[in-house]
Design a protein around this motif. Structure first.
Motif, short mmCIF file in Angstrom:
data_model
loop_
_atom_site.label_atom_id
_atom_site.label_comp_id
_atom_site.label_asym_id
_atom_site.label_seq_id
_atom_site.Cartn_x
_atom_site.Cartn_y
_atom_site.Cartn_z
N GLY A 162 0.84 -1.19 0.00
CA GLY A 162 0.00 0.00 0.00
C GLY A 162 0.88 1.24 0.00
N ILE A 163 1.91 1.21 0.84
CA ILE A 163 2.99 2.19 0.85
C ILE A 163 4.23 1.51 0.29
CG2 ILE A 163 4.51 3.55 2.37
CD1 ILE A 163 1.70 4.74 2.07
N ALA A 164 5.04 2.24 -0.45
CA ALA A 164 6.29 1.69 -0.97
C ALA A 164 7.44 2.05 -0.03
CB ALA A 164 6.58 2.23 -2.37
N SER A 214 -3.44 6.22 -14.71
CA SER A 214 -2.06 6.33 -15.19
C SER A 214 -1.30 7.39 -14.40
CB SER A 214 -2.04 6.65 -16.68
OG SER A 214 -0.73 6.63 -17.18
N THR A 215 -1.95 8.50 -14.12
CA THR A 215 -1.33 9.57 -13.34
C THR A 215 -1.03 9.11 -11.92
OG1 THR A 215 -2.50 11.23 -14.68
CG2 THR A 215 -1.64 11.95 -12.54
N ALA A 216 -1.98 8.41 -11.30
CA ALA A 216 -1.76 7.87 -9.95
C ALA A 216 -0.59 6.89 -9.95
CB ALA A 216 -3.03 7.17 -9.45
N ASN A 236 7.17 -2.33 -15.49
CA ASN A 236 7.81 -1.97 -16.77
C ASN A 236 8.35 -0.56 -16.77
OD1 ASN A 236 7.36 -4.50 -17.89
ND2 ASN A 236 5.35 -3.94 -18.71
N ARG A 237 7.66 0.36 -16.09
CA ARG A 237 8.16 1.74 -16.01
C ARG A 237 9.45 1.79 -15.20
NH1 ARG A 237 8.96 5.34 -17.38
NH2 ARG A 237 8.08 7.08 -16.22
N VAL A 276 5.66 5.50 -9.34
CA VAL A 276 6.90 5.26 -10.09
C VAL A 276 7.90 6.37 -9.84
CG1 VAL A 276 7.89 5.13 -12.41
CG2 VAL A 276 5.79 3.88 -11.89
N ARG A 277 7.49 7.61 -9.98
CA ARG A 277 8.42 8.75 -9.88
C ARG A 277 8.98 8.88 -8.47
NH1 ARG A 277 6.90 12.48 -14.17
NH2 ARG A 277 5.98 11.16 -15.78
N SER A 278 8.15 8.63 -7.46
CA SER A 278 8.64 8.78 -6.08
C SER A 278 9.68 7.72 -5.75
CB SER A 278 7.48 8.75 -5.08
OG SER A 278 6.69 7.59 -5.22
N ILE A 279 9.52 6.50 -6.29
CA ILE A 279 10.52 5.45 -6.09
C ILE A 279 11.82 5.81 -6.80
CG2 ILE A 279 11.12 3.06 -6.64
CD1 ILE A 279 8.09 2.40 -6.24
N ILE A 280 11.71 6.23 -8.05
CA ILE A 280 12.90 6.60 -8.82
C ILE A 280 13.64 7.75 -8.16
CG2 ILE A 280 13.67 7.59 -11.02
CD1 ILE A 280 11.32 6.05 -12.34
N ASP A 281 12.89 8.74 -7.73
CA ASP A 281 13.51 9.92 -7.09
C ASP A 281 14.25 9.51 -5.81
OD1 ASP A 281 13.78 12.92 -6.82
OD2 ASP A 281 12.73 12.46 -4.95
N ALA A 282 13.65 8.61 -5.03
CA ALA A 282 14.29 8.17 -3.79
C ALA A 282 15.62 7.48 -4.06
CB ALA A 282 13.35 7.23 -3.04
#
Length: 367
Positions: free
Chosen positions: A168-170, A267-269, A306-307, A274-280
């Protein structure tokens, strides 16, 4: 051979994951099962507002966890005398990592329910649980607890690895760092599930198919990633208090103002996760990852997977290391419980023993 059973229900509130591990020098995953909550149970948990509801839910969930454990033992034909313990994370109801002043003391808090005494008495097996309070007492935030078992399951001296759990949370663990760096990155499935439930009447975006049909809106992503949690430096943890219904409603409202399709909103959600994981990873990794291992239910969302592969390249899933993606956490709590019974710190960074123990009926041994 000796075994431990781990049980987990995460912030997605979708049901109970149960795993069996063989406890030995290198823990070995054996099998797992998932027992979904009936829809009325999930709705009740998410709407708990009174102390009366909370009290009854604590015992009702204890009964549900016990029933799931007994079903698992029976269906897998496990010899009960070989099960050393059941280890239950329970169900998180509130996670409040921010310090506030109560009376004259500064405190933070967390609450998981599903009483372990009920599980112990119903199953006849020693049961361990309630791990998070000791983490807070020892100076942590009560989350994430996964760094302990991420390192136990996936550490390699020959390869610098990062583990990303998308529940639920990454959360993320840099398992080769010393001291080990781990923290929550933001929403995993929570916001996606909430949006899909509101717009499609479904529990989840199965395989990421809905998100794959839409197009994410960059302006909305940028606005929502300005949430204060994303700016906070680690260590940090979060929950439904930050990314629950108000956040979901804001995302839907902003999207509808821009006339986005329901698929675009999903898709936006998904891109926010995706972006928050990559940024971290890009901002805080103490080393260049040679392997990024994805686990948790979100690893089954092919849009997310895939992203992440597209952006981070060295991405794989935990199945390749013998742990199915949906079973890593429940297997991990089995190991945490085993360490507690053996009085080996299951929070090695703080040298703490996390958890409490409940015993079944006392059996008198005739001398």
């Amino acid at each position: 051979m000796s075994f431990a059973i781990g049980m987990m229900s995460g912030t997605s509130v979708d049901g109970i994951d149960v795993s069996l591990i063989e406890v030995k020098r290198r823990p070995k995953f054996v099998s797992s099962a998932f027992y979904p909550y009936p829809s009325e149970v999930k709705e009740f948990i998410l709407k708990i507002t009174t102390l009366e509801d909370l009290t009854y839910a604590n015992f009702a969930l204890g009964e549900m966890f016990a029933i799931s454990a007994k079903k698992f033992i029976d269906s897998h034909e496990i010899e009960k005398n070989k099960i050393l313990l059941i280890s239950s994370h329970g169900q998180t109801i509130r996670h409040l990592p921010k310090f506030i002043k109560v009376w004259s003391v500064k405190v933070r808090g967390t609450l998981q329910i599903g009483d372990i005494s009920v599980i112990a008495v119903r199953t006849g097996i020693i049961t361990v649980g309630d791990f998070r309070p000791a983490h807070i007492a020892g100076g942590g935030e009560g989350a994430p607890l996964s760094p302990f078992f991420h390192r136990e399951f996936f550490f390699s001296r020959n390869e610098k690895r990062v583990v990303v759990n998308i529940g639920g949370i990454a959360n993320i663990t840099f398992i080769n760092s010393q001291p080990m760096l781990a923290f929550d990155t933001g929403p995993g499935n929570m916001v996606i599930d909430g949006v899909v439930k509101r717009l499609f009447g479904k529990e989840m975006d199965k395989d990421g198919k809905i998100a794959s049909r839409g197009s994410a809106n960059e302006l909305i992503i940028k606005e929502l990633l300005s949430h204060p949690f994303f700016k906070k430096k680690p260590p940090k943890s979060t929950g439904r208090e930050d990314f629950g219904m108000p956040f979901i409603q804001k995302l839907i409202s902003l999207s509808q103002e821009k006339n986005l399709s329901p698929e675009d909103i999903v898709s936006t959600a998904s891109e926010i996760t995706v972006r928050s994981i990559i940024d971290a990873i890009k901002r805080y990794s103490p080393y260049k990852p040679e392997r990024i291992i994805i686990c948790g239910g979100g690893a089954k969302n092919l849009y997310l997977l895939n992203r992440l592969k597209e952006e981070l390249k060295v991405v794989t899933v935990s199945d390749e290391f013998g742990f199915p993606v949906k079973s890593v956490e429940s297997a991990g709590f089995a190991l945490m419980g085993y360490y507690l019974l053996k009085k080996i710190p299951n929070d090695p960074e703080r040298r703490l023993l996390l958890g409490k123990v409940a015993f079944p009926h006392f059996k008198r041994v005739n001398s």
